[in-house]
Enzyme design. Structure first.
Site, short mmCIF file in Angstrom:
data_model
loop_
_atom_site.label_atom_id
_atom_site.label_comp_id
_atom_site.label_asym_id
_atom_site.label_seq_id
_atom_site.Cartn_x
_atom_site.Cartn_y
_atom_site.Cartn_z
N TYR A 56 64.74 -8.95 70.50
CA TYR A 56 64.08 -7.68 70.86
C TYR A 56 62.76 -7.54 70.11
O TYR A 56 62.68 -7.74 68.90
CB TYR A 56 64.98 -6.48 70.54
CG TYR A 56 64.31 -5.17 70.88
CD1 TYR A 56 64.12 -4.79 72.21
CD2 TYR A 56 63.84 -4.31 69.88
CE1 TYR A 56 63.50 -3.60 72.53
CE2 TYR A 56 63.23 -3.11 70.20
CZ TYR A 56 63.04 -2.77 71.53
OH TYR A 56 62.41 -1.59 71.85
N GLY A 63 62.46 -0.69 74.87
CA GLY A 63 63.20 0.48 75.33
C GLY A 63 64.16 0.11 76.44
O GLY A 63 64.95 -0.84 76.34
N HIS A 86 51.50 3.07 75.48
CA HIS A 86 52.08 4.09 74.63
C HIS A 86 51.02 5.04 74.05
O HIS A 86 51.37 6.09 73.50
CB HIS A 86 52.88 3.45 73.50
CG HIS A 86 54.19 2.87 73.94
ND1 HIS A 86 54.34 2.15 75.09
CD2 HIS A 86 55.42 2.90 73.35
CE1 HIS A 86 55.60 1.76 75.21
NE2 HIS A 86 56.28 2.21 74.17
N ASN A 199 56.35 1.94 65.42
CA ASN A 199 57.75 2.35 65.31
C ASN A 199 58.07 2.95 63.96
O ASN A 199 58.76 2.34 63.14
CB ASN A 199 58.62 1.11 65.54
CG ASN A 199 59.83 1.43 66.38
OD1 ASN A 199 60.34 2.54 66.36
ND2 ASN A 199 60.30 0.44 67.13
N ARG A 287 61.93 43.65 42.96
CA ARG A 287 62.99 43.24 42.03
C ARG A 287 63.54 41.85 42.35
O ARG A 287 63.94 41.11 41.44
CB ARG A 287 64.12 44.27 42.08
CG ARG A 287 65.18 44.07 41.06
CD ARG A 287 66.25 45.14 41.01
NE ARG A 287 66.23 46.11 42.08
CZ ARG A 287 67.32 46.50 42.75
NH1 ARG A 287 68.49 45.95 42.47
NH2 ARG A 287 67.23 47.42 43.68
#
Length: 516
Positions: A56, A63, A86, A199, A287
């Site tokens: 891969y 994807g 992309h 990535n 306070r």
């Protein structure tokens, strides 16, 4: 090596390094160990690329298209194509410091030796930063899973000499022209390199680191403004006693109480709550300031732990392991970072809310214990700070909307392959807006509280030396004191700059000593 150079090695970097490069233009240099690790990892990728079995990111699509085996002659095109396709962001340009932080953090991961990128690609990334070339990155395009894909793709596109980028002079030009003008050769991506450049959680992480730096200043500033408001309202500092906070030992609470106590040391305004209008206790917004400010401080500390872990990480998929394996993983998922980004937006909104409540109390003659309505010079003729509080309230209202978590949402993508995403980029973008708004909110409280303290001084009550130092520094910065109505926006802008640049903290620390 001078102090303005950040060395990128094989281990994690520091938050201070990120801020130095992103905001202050520090130069970047690769260590010898990083270059060696890059080369060693690249040998592993090259060996896998030569094998017939698909790997891969090396010899497959991406994807939902990962089942496609890519032949050697198409692999350079594959890497170019992933970057081009992309780089699909839309909307306004992202700020220069965010893009520089994004680039630097991606370089940090690349230099770890776990991505398989060649040394010359990493060096070109450093060259772009050092030349002051900033890719044009757009607001929309990241889902915070598989990393900040579109933003990182626009950065990788510039490495290839494509798309648009901003030069050191602030002019946007074609990236190829800018690279040529600075003697930088565009990279020709090889197996896995396009994917490795895209990535990571680098965008959301960079924004987290810078938000933490800003919020640290704002929380200390809010301790000071809370002390000033307490003084102006003739409140009691007895609630700040360390023994009261020791029995509820949240660390941040004790720190905020100590900061306030040191600012109030020597005040002639505290302790009058039993005089003309007796009070058993001050209102919660006065306070409980240490409890609210302190809980936010503890949240900042937790967020800093998460940021530190992420800075020590090498986020990529697949990742190159020292034993020669290249393994797919899910480390790119932005959930850890997204959660704390949302958490910070929540505590920032609450800090803004309590600041606004104290401001409103200073302006209301029914609750301010002797201050004029709206701190006006001649109430009725003058409106004083009435509308400054409107502005502050509008900012607080937006802060509450920005506190709605982005990380609680998810939307599937990539044909359901990427079916759960973090929305961390969106969480980071809204946090930046929240931090900007918080600085303005604190500035309005400061402006109101200093005016109220000066009115008290005119009534014969002396503020603490640290408070007086804050008043004097703010006036010197251009935010004027009590008097007839005038054009208020410039005063508020001066107070805003004064707070966000850390000058309020710097003004009181010569009196108080270093504040946490």
């Amino acid at each position: 090596m001078d102090m303005h150079t950040v060395v990128v090695g094989t281990s994690g970097t520091t938050a201070e390094d990120v801020v130095a490069v992103a905001r202050h233009g520090a130069r970047v240099e690769l260590s010898a160990a990083a270059v060696e690790a890059l080369a060693a990892a690249r040998l592993i990728v090259d060996a896998l690329a030569a094998k017939p079995e698909p790997v891969y990111g090396v010899s497959t699509g991406f994807g939902a298209l990962a089942s496609r085996h890519i032949s050697p002659e198409l692999r350079a095109q594959l890497q170019r194509n992933i970057v081009r396709s992309h780089a699909a962001g839309m909307g306004p340009r992202v700020e220069r410091e965010v893009v520089r932080g994004l680039m630097f953090l991606r370089l940090k991961t690349v230099a770890s030796g776990h991505t398989g990128v060649r040394p010359e690609v990493a060096q070109t990334m450093a060259d772009l930063l050092n030349a002051g070339i900033t890719p044009v990155v757009h607001e929309y395009g990241s889902l915070g899973c598989s990393g900040d894909l579109a933003p990182l793709s626009h950065c990788a596109l510039t490495l290839m000499g494509e798309g648009d980028a901003e030069g050191p002079d602030g002019t946007v030009r074609p990236a190829g022209e800018l690279l040529a003008a600075h003697g930088i050769t565009p990279v020709e991506l090889r197996e896995k390199e396009g994917l490795a450049l895209l990535n990571g959680t680098d965008g959301m992480l960079g924004m987290l680191v810078m938000a933490l730096a800003d919020l640290k200043n704002l929380y200390t500033s809010a301790d000071i403004t809370a002390a000033l408001s307490l003084e102006a309202l003739l409140g009691t500092d007895k609630v700040l006693a360390p023994e009261l906070h020791a029995i509820r030992p949240h660390p941040g609470q004790g720190v905020s109480a100590d900061n306030m106590l040191r600012v109030l040391a020597g005040s002639g305004l505290t302790g009058h709550h039993q005089d003309d209008a007796p009070r058993v206790q001050d209102a919660y917004s006065v306070r409980c300031a240490p409890q609210v400010n302190g809980a936010g401080r503890d949240t900042l500390d937790y967020a800093a732990v998460v940021a530190g872990r992420e800075l020590a990480s090498s986020v990529d998929n697949p990742v190159v392991l020292p034993d020669g394996r290249v393994e797919s993983n899910g480390n790119f998922h932005g959930a850890p970072v997204a959660y704390v980004l949302d958490f910070l937006a929540i505590v920032a909104a609450d800090l803004g809310s309590i600041c606004e409540r104290r401001t409103d109390r200073l302006l209301d003659k029914n609750r301010s214990h002797g201050l004029p309505p709206f701190l006006a010079d001649d109430a009725g003729v003058d409106s004083g700070l009435m509308i400054a509080q409107y502005t502050q309230a509008a900012l607080v209202s937006e802060m509450k909307r920005l506190a709605v978590p982005a990380s609680a949402d998810s939307i599937p993508s990539s044909a359901m392959q990427e079916d759960h995403v973090s929305m961390g980029w969106s969480a980071a973008r809204k946090l930046r807006t929240a931090v900007d708004n918080l600085a303005r909110i604190v500035a309005v409280e400061l402006y109101a509280a200093t005016r109220a303290v000066e009115i008290r001084a005119a009534q014969g009550l002396s503020p603490a030396p640290a408070s007086q130092a804050a008043v004097d520094a703010l006036r010197a910065a251009g935010a004027e004191g009590p008097g007839p109505d005038r054009f208020l926006a410039p005063d508020l802008a001066a107070a805003d700059t004064f707070v966000r640049e850390g000058r309020l903290v710097a003004a009181v620390e010569p009196v108080t000593g270093p504040l946490a």
